[in-house]
Design an enzyme around this catalytic site. Structure first.
Site, mmCIF file in Angstrom:
data_model
loop_
_atom_site.group_PDB
_atom_site.id
_atom_site.type_symbol
_atom_site.label_atom_id
_atom_site.label_comp_id
_atom_site.label_asym_id
_atom_site.label_seq_id
_atom_site.Cartn_x
_atom_site.Cartn_y
_atom_site.Cartn_z
ATOM 1 N N GLU A 274 0.821 -1.224 0.000
ATOM 2 C CA GLU A 274 0.000 0.000 0.000
ATOM 3 C C GLU A 274 0.851 1.267 0.000
ATOM 4 O O GLU A 274 0.785 2.059 0.945
ATOM 5 C CB GLU A 274 -0.894 0.028 1.248
ATOM 6 C CG GLU A 274 -1.958 -1.027 1.290
ATOM 7 C CD GLU A 274 -2.764 -0.983 2.593
ATOM 8 O OE1 GLU A 274 -2.483 -0.140 3.473
ATOM 9 O OE2 GLU A 274 -3.664 -1.817 2.729
ATOM 10 N N CYS A 347 -0.439 33.228 11.147
ATOM 11 C CA CYS A 347 -0.188 33.919 12.399
ATOM 12 C C CYS A 347 0.222 32.926 13.490
ATOM 13 O O CYS A 347 -0.483 32.749 14.480
ATOM 14 C CB CYS A 347 -1.459 34.657 12.780
ATOM 15 S SG CYS A 347 -1.235 35.769 14.129
HETATM 16 N N1 LLP Z 1 -1.709 2.052 4.354
HETATM 17 C C1 LLP Z 1 -2.165 2.520 5.521
HETATM 18 C C2 LLP Z 1 -3.103 1.716 6.270
HETATM 19 C C3 LLP Z 1 -1.731 3.761 6.011
HETATM 20 O O1 LLP Z 1 -2.192 4.206 7.174
HETATM 21 C C4 LLP Z 1 -0.830 4.525 5.252
HETATM 22 C C5 LLP Z 1 -0.359 5.829 5.722
HETATM 23 C C6 LLP Z 1 -0.385 4.000 4.023
HETATM 24 C C7 LLP Z 1 -0.842 2.755 3.611
HETATM 25 C C8 LLP Z 1 0.576 4.723 3.124
HETATM 26 O O2 LLP Z 1 1.787 4.970 3.722
HETATM 27 P P1 LLP Z 1 2.986 5.605 2.863
HETATM 28 O O3 LLP Z 1 3.377 4.614 1.807
HETATM 29 O O4 LLP Z 1 2.484 6.861 2.270
HETATM 30 O O5 LLP Z 1 4.051 5.843 3.843
HETATM 31 N N2 LLP Z 1 1.051 12.524 6.928
HETATM 32 C C9 LLP Z 1 2.276 11.781 7.191
HETATM 33 C C10 LLP Z 1 2.158 10.344 6.743
HETATM 34 C C11 LLP Z 1 1.013 9.621 7.382
HETATM 35 C C12 LLP Z 1 0.814 8.247 6.823
HETATM 36 C C13 LLP Z 1 -0.440 7.645 7.306
HETATM 37 N N3 LLP Z 1 -0.730 6.336 6.811
HETATM 38 C C14 LLP Z 1 3.442 12.501 6.518
HETATM 39 O O6 LLP Z 1 3.227 13.533 5.888
HETATM 40 O O7 LLP Z 1 4.576 12.066 6.642
#
Ligand code: LLP
Length: 417
Positions: A274, A347
Protein backbone atom coordinates in the site's frame (compact mmCIF):
# COMPACT_ATOMS: atom_id res chain seq x y z
CA UNK A 1 22.87 17.11 -6.68
CA UNK A 2 22.80 20.82 -7.46
CA UNK A 3 19.23 20.91 -8.73
CA UNK A 4 16.54 18.25 -8.72
CA UNK A 5 14.35 20.44 -10.91
CA UNK A 6 17.03 20.48 -13.60
CA UNK A 7 18.15 16.87 -13.16
CA UNK A 8 14.60 15.56 -13.54
CA UNK A 9 13.66 18.14 -16.20
CA UNK A 10 10.68 18.74 -13.94
CA UNK A 11 9.12 21.56 -15.98
CA UNK A 12 9.86 19.90 -19.35
CA UNK A 13 11.22 23.11 -20.83
CA UNK A 14 8.43 25.32 -19.45
CA UNK A 15 9.46 28.50 -17.67
CA UNK A 16 8.39 28.15 -14.02
CA UNK A 17 8.00 31.94 -13.85
CA UNK A 18 5.42 31.78 -16.63
CA UNK A 19 3.59 28.93 -14.89
CA UNK A 20 3.51 30.93 -11.66
CA UNK A 21 2.34 34.05 -13.50
CA UNK A 22 -0.47 32.17 -15.22
CA UNK A 23 -1.80 30.16 -12.27
CA UNK A 24 -0.66 32.26 -9.31
CA UNK A 25 1.18 31.19 -6.18
CA UNK A 26 1.29 29.23 -3.99
CA UNK A 27 0.93 26.54 -6.60
CA UNK A 28 1.28 22.76 -6.50
CA UNK A 29 3.05 21.56 -9.65
CA UNK A 30 3.19 17.85 -10.51
CA UNK A 31 5.25 15.93 -13.03
CA UNK A 32 3.24 13.24 -14.81
CA UNK A 33 6.51 11.56 -15.79
CA UNK A 34 7.92 11.30 -12.26
CA UNK A 35 4.61 10.06 -10.83
CA UNK A 36 4.19 7.45 -13.55
CA UNK A 37 7.77 6.21 -13.02
CA UNK A 38 7.13 5.68 -9.33
CA UNK A 39 3.76 4.03 -9.84
CA UNK A 40 5.32 1.69 -12.37
CA UNK A 41 8.08 0.77 -9.90
CA UNK A 42 5.69 -0.14 -7.07
CA UNK A 43 3.70 -2.26 -9.46
CA UNK A 44 6.75 -4.51 -9.86
CA UNK A 45 7.70 -5.12 -6.23
CA UNK A 46 6.64 -8.76 -6.55
CA UNK A 47 6.72 -10.41 -9.96
CA UNK A 48 6.85 -14.14 -9.22
CA UNK A 49 3.42 -14.30 -7.54
CA UNK A 50 0.07 -12.67 -8.07
CA UNK A 51 0.57 -9.16 -6.73
CA UNK A 52 -0.90 -5.70 -6.79
CA UNK A 53 0.30 -2.39 -5.42
CA UNK A 54 -2.55 -0.42 -3.92
CA UNK A 55 -1.74 3.27 -4.24
CA UNK A 56 -2.71 4.66 -0.84
CA UNK A 57 -4.71 7.64 -2.01
CA UNK A 58 -4.57 9.55 1.27
CA UNK A 59 -1.20 10.83 0.08
CA UNK A 60 -2.85 12.68 -2.79
CA UNK A 61 -6.43 12.34 -4.03
CA UNK A 62 -6.32 14.70 -6.95
CA UNK A 63 -8.59 13.13 -9.56
CA UNK A 64 -6.00 13.38 -12.32
CA UNK A 65 -3.42 11.61 -10.16
CA UNK A 66 -5.92 8.84 -9.42
CA UNK A 67 -6.40 8.53 -13.18
CA UNK A 68 -2.65 8.06 -13.57
CA UNK A 69 -2.85 5.14 -11.11
CA UNK A 70 -5.79 3.76 -13.08
CA UNK A 71 -3.89 3.89 -16.34
CA UNK A 72 -0.69 2.49 -14.79
CA UNK A 73 -2.74 -0.56 -13.80
CA UNK A 74 -2.18 -0.29 -10.06
CA UNK A 75 -5.04 -0.56 -7.59
CA UNK A 76 -5.86 1.74 -4.68
CA UNK A 77 -6.64 1.73 -1.01
CA UNK A 78 -8.96 4.23 0.60
CA UNK A 79 -9.40 5.35 4.16
CA UNK A 80 -12.72 7.18 3.97
CA UNK A 81 -15.95 7.38 2.04
CA UNK A 82 -14.66 10.57 0.44
CA UNK A 83 -11.66 8.70 -0.92
CA UNK A 84 -13.93 5.88 -2.14
CA UNK A 85 -16.08 8.42 -3.95
CA UNK A 86 -13.05 10.03 -5.57
CA UNK A 87 -11.89 6.61 -6.77
CA UNK A 88 -15.28 5.83 -8.27
CA UNK A 89 -15.27 9.26 -9.93
CA UNK A 90 -11.81 8.53 -11.37
CA UNK A 91 -13.27 5.37 -12.93
CA UNK A 92 -11.88 2.65 -10.66
CA UNK A 93 -13.91 -0.55 -10.73
CA UNK A 94 -14.78 -1.80 -7.23
CA UNK A 95 -12.50 -4.82 -7.45
CA UNK A 96 -9.52 -2.46 -7.73
CA UNK A 97 -10.37 -0.67 -4.48
CA UNK A 98 -9.60 -1.82 -0.94
CA UNK A 99 -11.28 0.05 1.94
CA UNK A 100 -9.20 0.21 5.15
CA UNK A 101 -11.10 2.62 7.39
CA UNK A 102 -10.68 3.44 11.04
CA UNK A 103 -13.57 3.86 13.51
CA UNK A 104 -16.31 4.54 10.97
CA UNK A 105 -20.10 4.58 11.31
CA UNK A 106 -22.54 2.42 9.34
CA UNK A 107 -22.87 4.90 6.49
CA UNK A 108 -19.31 4.32 5.25
CA UNK A 109 -19.56 0.53 5.51
CA UNK A 110 -22.88 0.69 3.67
CA UNK A 111 -21.35 2.68 0.84
CA UNK A 112 -18.62 0.05 0.49
CA UNK A 113 -21.04 -2.89 0.70
CA UNK A 114 -23.45 -1.30 -1.81
CA UNK A 115 -20.52 -0.79 -4.18
CA UNK A 116 -19.07 -4.32 -3.64
CA UNK A 117 -15.82 -2.95 -2.22
CA UNK A 118 -13.86 -5.22 0.12
CA UNK A 119 -13.49 -3.77 3.61
CA UNK A 120 -10.80 -4.40 6.19
CA UNK A 121 -11.94 -4.17 9.80
CA UNK A 122 -9.53 -2.55 12.19
CA UNK A 123 -10.98 -3.65 15.55
CA UNK A 124 -13.22 -6.31 17.01
CA UNK A 125 -15.93 -3.73 17.62
CA UNK A 126 -15.81 -2.60 13.97
CA UNK A 127 -15.95 -6.25 12.93
CA UNK A 128 -19.12 -6.66 15.08
CA UNK A 129 -20.67 -3.55 13.58
CA UNK A 130 -19.81 -4.73 10.08
CA UNK A 131 -21.18 -8.21 10.78
CA UNK A 132 -24.52 -6.78 11.94
CA UNK A 133 -24.75 -4.65 8.82
CA UNK A 134 -23.97 -7.55 6.51
CA UNK A 135 -26.72 -9.50 8.28
CA UNK A 136 -29.22 -6.71 7.51
CA UNK A 137 -28.04 -6.15 3.93
CA UNK A 138 -27.57 -9.78 2.98
CA UNK A 139 -24.31 -8.99 1.13
CA UNK A 140 -20.72 -8.04 1.86
CA UNK A 141 -19.83 -11.33 3.58
CA UNK A 142 -16.28 -11.38 2.31
CA UNK A 143 -14.02 -9.14 4.38
CA UNK A 144 -10.51 -8.65 5.74
CA UNK A 145 -9.03 -7.72 9.11
CA UNK A 146 -6.14 -5.44 9.93
CA UNK A 147 -3.58 -7.02 12.19
CA UNK A 148 -1.37 -4.92 14.43
CA UNK A 149 2.05 -6.26 13.48
CA UNK A 150 3.50 -5.60 16.93
CA UNK A 151 6.37 -3.61 15.38
CA UNK A 152 6.46 -0.18 13.77
CA UNK A 153 8.74 2.13 11.77
CA UNK A 154 8.62 5.67 10.46
CA UNK A 155 10.02 9.19 10.39
CA UNK A 156 8.07 10.38 13.44
CA UNK A 157 6.18 8.77 16.30
CA UNK A 158 3.08 10.35 14.78
CA UNK A 159 3.28 8.14 11.68
CA UNK A 160 4.19 4.80 13.27
CA UNK A 161 1.13 2.63 12.98
CA UNK A 162 2.30 -0.72 14.31
CA UNK A 163 3.32 -1.74 17.81
CA UNK A 164 2.00 -1.27 21.29
CA UNK A 165 1.61 2.51 21.17
CA UNK A 166 -0.82 2.92 18.28
CA UNK A 167 -4.58 2.83 17.81
CA UNK A 168 -4.39 0.61 14.72
CA UNK A 169 -5.20 -3.00 14.06
CA UNK A 170 -6.20 -6.05 16.05
CA UNK A 171 -3.58 -7.54 18.36
CA UNK A 172 -2.34 -11.04 17.60
CA UNK A 173 -3.65 -12.21 20.98
CA UNK A 174 -7.19 -11.37 19.83
CA UNK A 175 -7.13 -13.55 16.72
CA UNK A 176 -9.32 -16.26 18.32
CA UNK A 177 -11.91 -13.56 18.99
CA UNK A 178 -11.83 -12.57 15.30
CA UNK A 179 -13.06 -16.06 14.50
CA UNK A 180 -15.83 -15.84 17.10
CA UNK A 181 -17.23 -12.72 15.43
CA UNK A 182 -16.69 -14.05 11.90
CA UNK A 183 -18.59 -17.23 12.74
CA UNK A 184 -21.35 -15.40 14.59
CA UNK A 185 -22.27 -13.36 11.51
CA UNK A 186 -21.40 -15.87 8.81
CA UNK A 187 -18.64 -13.65 7.45
CA UNK A 188 -15.85 -14.99 5.25
CA UNK A 189 -12.35 -13.82 6.05
CA UNK A 190 -10.52 -13.52 2.73
CA UNK A 191 -7.63 -11.21 3.58
CA UNK A 192 -5.38 -9.78 6.23
CA UNK A 193 -3.48 -6.52 6.10
CA UNK A 194 -1.07 -4.45 8.13
CA UNK A 195 0.82 -1.18 7.93
CA UNK A 196 3.84 -0.55 10.12
CA UNK A 197 4.36 3.15 9.42
CA UNK A 198 5.62 5.66 6.95
CA UNK A 199 8.87 6.92 5.43
CA UNK A 200 11.59 4.39 6.12
CA UNK A 201 14.62 4.04 3.84
CA UNK A 202 15.93 0.88 5.51
CA UNK A 203 13.75 -2.02 4.31
CA UNK A 204 14.63 -4.27 7.27
CA UNK A 205 11.73 -3.35 9.61
CA UNK A 206 9.28 -3.87 6.74
CA UNK A 207 10.82 -7.24 5.86
CA UNK A 208 10.59 -8.24 9.52
CA UNK A 209 6.95 -7.21 9.53
CA UNK A 210 6.29 -9.20 6.33
CA UNK A 211 7.80 -12.28 7.96
CA UNK A 212 5.76 -11.69 11.07
CA UNK A 213 2.48 -11.26 9.15
CA UNK A 214 3.18 -14.39 7.14
CA UNK A 215 3.81 -16.29 10.37
CA UNK A 216 0.41 -15.09 11.61
CA UNK A 217 -1.18 -15.83 8.21
CA UNK A 218 -0.39 -19.51 8.63
CA UNK A 219 -3.19 -19.59 11.25
CA UNK A 220 -5.73 -18.22 8.78
CA UNK A 221 -6.93 -20.79 6.30
CA UNK A 222 -8.09 -20.03 2.77
CA UNK A 223 -6.85 -16.46 2.46
CA UNK A 224 -7.25 -14.84 -0.94
CA UNK A 225 -4.85 -11.99 -0.18
CA UNK A 226 -2.22 -10.75 2.24
CA UNK A 227 -1.43 -7.04 2.29
CA UNK A 228 1.88 -5.89 3.78
CA UNK A 229 1.10 -2.16 3.89
CA UNK A 230 3.04 0.84 2.61
CA UNK A 231 5.73 3.12 3.96
CA UNK A 232 8.59 2.98 1.41
CA UNK A 233 10.54 6.18 1.89
CA UNK A 234 11.84 8.83 -0.48
CA UNK A 235 15.03 10.92 -0.17
CA UNK A 236 13.87 14.23 1.30
CA UNK A 237 17.55 15.30 1.48
CA UNK A 238 18.10 14.71 -2.23
CA UNK A 239 20.12 17.90 -2.75
CA UNK A 240 22.59 16.41 -0.26
CA UNK A 241 22.62 13.20 -2.33
CA UNK A 242 20.58 11.07 0.03
CA UNK A 243 20.04 7.64 -1.54
CA UNK A 244 16.71 6.38 -2.86
CA UNK A 245 14.78 3.58 -1.19
CA UNK A 246 16.82 0.48 -2.17
CA UNK A 247 14.00 -1.06 -4.18
CA UNK A 248 16.06 -3.74 -5.97
CA UNK A 249 17.77 -4.88 -2.76
CA UNK A 250 14.39 -4.92 -1.01
CA UNK A 251 12.85 -7.07 -3.74
CA UNK A 252 15.74 -9.53 -3.60
CA UNK A 253 15.40 -9.92 0.15
CA UNK A 254 11.61 -10.19 0.03
CA UNK A 255 11.56 -13.06 -2.45
CA UNK A 256 12.84 -15.90 -0.20
CA UNK A 257 10.47 -14.86 2.58
CA UNK A 258 7.53 -15.21 0.20
CA UNK A 259 8.85 -18.48 -1.23
CA UNK A 260 9.11 -20.03 2.23
CA UNK A 261 5.57 -18.99 3.05
CA UNK A 262 4.10 -20.26 -0.22
CA UNK A 263 5.81 -23.63 0.27
CA UNK A 264 4.27 -23.94 3.74
CA UNK A 265 0.84 -22.53 2.99
CA UNK A 266 0.35 -24.73 -0.05
CA UNK A 267 -0.52 -21.95 -2.46
CA UNK A 268 0.20 -18.27 -3.06
CA UNK A 269 -2.60 -15.88 -2.12
CA UNK A 270 -2.44 -12.52 -3.86
CA UNK A 271 0.17 -10.31 -2.18
CA UNK A 272 -0.43 -6.59 -1.87
CA UNK A 273 1.35 -3.49 -0.68
CA UNK A 274 0.00 0.00 0.00
CA UNK A 275 2.51 2.69 -0.98
CA UNK A 276 1.30 6.26 -0.84
CA UNK A 277 4.24 8.62 -0.46
CA UNK A 278 6.56 6.66 -2.78
CA UNK A 279 4.12 7.03 -5.67
CA UNK A 280 3.62 10.77 -5.56
CA UNK A 281 5.98 12.65 -3.20
CA UNK A 282 8.82 13.32 -5.63
CA UNK A 283 6.42 14.11 -8.44
CA UNK A 284 5.11 17.23 -6.70
CA UNK A 285 6.57 20.59 -5.75
CA UNK A 286 5.15 23.87 -4.47
CA UNK A 287 6.02 27.17 -6.11
CA UNK A 288 5.84 30.09 -3.71
CA UNK A 289 6.62 33.78 -4.07
CA UNK A 290 9.03 35.69 -1.85
CA UNK A 291 7.11 38.75 -0.62
CA UNK A 292 9.37 40.04 2.13
CA UNK A 293 12.80 39.54 3.67
CA UNK A 294 13.76 40.69 7.14
CA UNK A 295 16.26 40.27 9.94
CA UNK A 296 14.97 39.55 13.42
CA UNK A 297 17.57 39.38 16.20
CA UNK A 298 20.25 38.23 13.81
CA UNK A 299 18.12 35.66 11.99
CA UNK A 300 16.92 36.09 8.43
CA UNK A 301 13.28 35.43 7.63
CA UNK A 302 12.27 34.95 4.01
CA UNK A 303 8.54 35.67 3.97
CA UNK A 304 6.68 33.74 1.27
CA UNK A 305 3.11 32.78 0.48
CA UNK A 306 3.82 29.09 1.33
CA UNK A 307 2.99 28.39 4.94
CA UNK A 308 1.67 25.68 7.19
CA UNK A 309 -1.73 26.07 5.52
CA UNK A 310 -0.15 24.99 2.20
CA UNK A 311 2.25 22.37 3.56
CA UNK A 312 1.84 21.34 7.17
CA UNK A 313 4.56 18.66 7.33
CA UNK A 314 7.39 20.88 8.66
CA UNK A 315 5.18 22.34 11.41
CA UNK A 316 3.55 19.02 12.27
CA UNK A 317 6.47 16.58 12.15
CA UNK A 318 9.51 18.85 11.90
CA UNK A 319 9.84 17.43 8.40
CA UNK A 320 12.61 18.51 6.07
CA UNK A 321 11.86 19.58 2.50
CA UNK A 322 14.61 20.63 0.12
CA UNK A 323 14.17 24.06 -1.43
CA UNK A 324 15.41 25.49 -4.70
CA UNK A 325 15.39 29.19 -5.53
CA UNK A 326 14.22 30.37 -8.94
CA UNK A 327 15.01 33.84 -10.30
CA UNK A 328 13.75 34.99 -13.70
CA UNK A 329 12.79 31.44 -14.55
CA UNK A 330 16.22 29.92 -13.75
CA UNK A 331 17.33 27.84 -10.78
CA UNK A 332 19.80 29.87 -8.70
CA UNK A 333 22.99 27.77 -8.25
CA UNK A 334 23.80 26.54 -4.75
CA UNK A 335 26.70 28.92 -4.13
CA UNK A 336 26.97 32.16 -2.12
CA UNK A 337 24.85 30.53 0.54
CA UNK A 338 23.56 32.13 3.70
CA UNK A 339 21.46 30.89 6.60
CA UNK A 340 17.75 31.63 6.39
CA UNK A 341 14.32 30.69 7.66
CA UNK A 342 11.44 30.48 5.20
CA UNK A 343 8.06 31.36 6.61
CA UNK A 344 4.52 31.67 5.32
CA UNK A 345 1.67 34.08 6.02
CA UNK A 346 0.11 32.34 9.00
CA UNK A 347 -0.19 33.92 12.40
CA UNK A 348 1.88 31.31 14.24
CA UNK A 349 5.58 31.20 15.11
CA UNK A 350 5.64 27.58 13.94
CA UNK A 351 4.73 28.70 10.43
CA UNK A 352 8.15 27.81 9.06
CA UNK A 353 8.82 25.69 5.98
CA UNK A 354 12.59 25.88 6.49
CA UNK A 355 14.50 26.46 9.74
CA UNK A 356 18.09 27.79 9.94
CA UNK A 357 19.22 26.42 6.59
CA UNK A 358 21.98 27.43 4.19
CA UNK A 359 20.39 28.45 0.89
CA UNK A 360 21.55 30.52 -2.06
CA UNK A 361 20.93 34.22 -1.49
CA UNK A 362 17.23 34.95 -1.89
CA UNK A 363 15.77 38.21 -3.15
CA UNK A 364 12.29 39.64 -2.96
CA UNK A 365 10.30 38.54 -6.00
CA UNK A 366 12.13 35.21 -6.34
CA UNK A 367 10.22 31.96 -6.48
CA UNK A 368 10.95 29.20 -4.02
CA UNK A 369 10.32 25.61 -5.09
CA UNK A 370 9.55 23.33 -2.14
CA UNK A 371 10.48 19.83 -3.27
CA UNK A 372 8.88 16.46 -2.50
CA UNK A 373 5.50 17.98 -1.76
CA UNK A 374 3.41 15.59 -3.86
CA UNK A 375 2.50 13.39 -0.90
CA UNK A 376 0.67 14.65 2.18
CA UNK A 377 0.93 18.16 0.76
CA UNK A 378 -2.34 19.34 -0.74
CA UNK A 379 -4.07 16.40 0.95
CA UNK A 380 -3.27 17.97 4.34
CA UNK A 381 -3.59 21.62 3.30
CA UNK A 382 -6.09 23.77 5.17
CA UNK A 383 -7.83 27.10 4.95
CA UNK A 384 -6.35 28.28 8.26
CA UNK A 385 -6.39 32.07 8.60
CA UNK A 386 -9.13 31.95 5.94
CA UNK A 387 -6.71 31.51 3.07
CA UNK A 388 -8.13 29.63 0.09
CA UNK A 389 -6.24 26.47 -0.84
CA UNK A 390 -3.88 26.63 -3.84
CA UNK A 391 -4.38 25.46 -7.38
CA UNK A 392 -2.69 22.31 -8.74
CA UNK A 393 -1.20 21.93 -12.21
CA UNK A 394 0.37 18.98 -13.97
CA UNK A 395 3.30 19.08 -16.36
CA UNK A 396 2.17 16.37 -18.78
CA UNK A 397 4.39 13.94 -20.68
CA UNK A 398 4.08 16.07 -23.81
CA UNK A 399 5.19 19.19 -21.91
CA UNK A 400 1.74 20.75 -21.73
CA UNK A 401 0.86 22.31 -18.40
CA UNK A 402 -2.67 21.43 -17.36
CA UNK A 403 -4.74 22.90 -14.53
CA UNK A 404 -5.88 19.88 -12.49
CA UNK A 405 -7.57 21.69 -9.63
CA UNK A 406 -8.56 25.31 -9.62
CA UNK A 407 -7.56 27.60 -6.80
CA UNK A 408 -10.16 27.83 -4.08
CA UNK A 409 -11.87 31.24 -3.97
CA UNK A 410 -13.11 33.39 -1.12
CA UNK A 411 -16.60 32.69 -2.46
CA UNK A 412 -15.94 28.95 -2.03
CA UNK A 413 -15.12 29.58 1.61
CA UNK A 414 -18.19 31.80 2.14
CA UNK A 415 -20.48 29.32 0.38
CA UNK A 416 -20.62 27.01 3.37
CA UNK A 417 -22.62 29.50 5.38
N1 LLP B 1 -1.71 2.05 4.35
C1 LLP B 1 -2.17 2.52 5.52
C2 LLP B 1 -3.10 1.72 6.27
C3 LLP B 1 -1.73 3.76 6.01
O1 LLP B 1 -2.19 4.21 7.17
C4 LLP B 1 -0.83 4.52 5.25
C5 LLP B 1 -0.36 5.83 5.72
C6 LLP B 1 -0.39 4.00 4.02
C7 LLP B 1 -0.84 2.76 3.61
C8 LLP B 1 0.58 4.72 3.12
O2 LLP B 1 1.79 4.97 3.72
P1 LLP B 1 2.99 5.61 2.86
O3 LLP B 1 3.38 4.61 1.81
O4 LLP B 1 2.48 6.86 2.27
O5 LLP B 1 4.05 5.84 3.84
N2 LLP B 1 1.05 12.52 6.93
C9 LLP B 1 2.28 11.78 7.19
C10 LLP B 1 2.16 10.34 6.74
C11 LLP B 1 1.01 9.62 7.38
C12 LLP B 1 0.81 8.25 6.82
C13 LLP B 1 -0.44 7.64 7.31
N3 LLP B 1 -0.73 6.34 6.81
C14 LLP B 1 3.44 12.50 6.52
O6 LLP B 1 3.23 13.53 5.89
O7 LLP B 1 4.58 12.07 6.64
Amino acid sequence: MNSYLQASDFFKGNDPEKIAAKYGTPLYVYSEEVIRQHMEAVGKVITKYDYTANYSVKANTNLEILKLALSEGINCDAMSMGELMMLKKAGFPSDRIFFVPNNVADEEFEYAIDNDIIVSLDSLSQLEKYGQLVGRKGKGHECAVRINPGVGAGHSEKVITGGKKTKFGIAEADIPKIYEVINKYGLKLIGINQHIGSQFLDPQPYLDAVENLLRIARDFKGLKFIDFGGGYGIPYHKLDDEANYPMEDFKTRLQPILDAFVADYGYAPMFKSEPGRFCVAEGGIILGRVNAIKENSGRTYVGTDVGMNTLIRPAMYDSYHDVEVIREGKVVPREDMSEVNISGQICESGDLIVKDRMLPNIEEGDLVAILDAGAYGYAMASTYNTRPRPAEVMVCLDGNVKLIRRRETYEDLMSLF
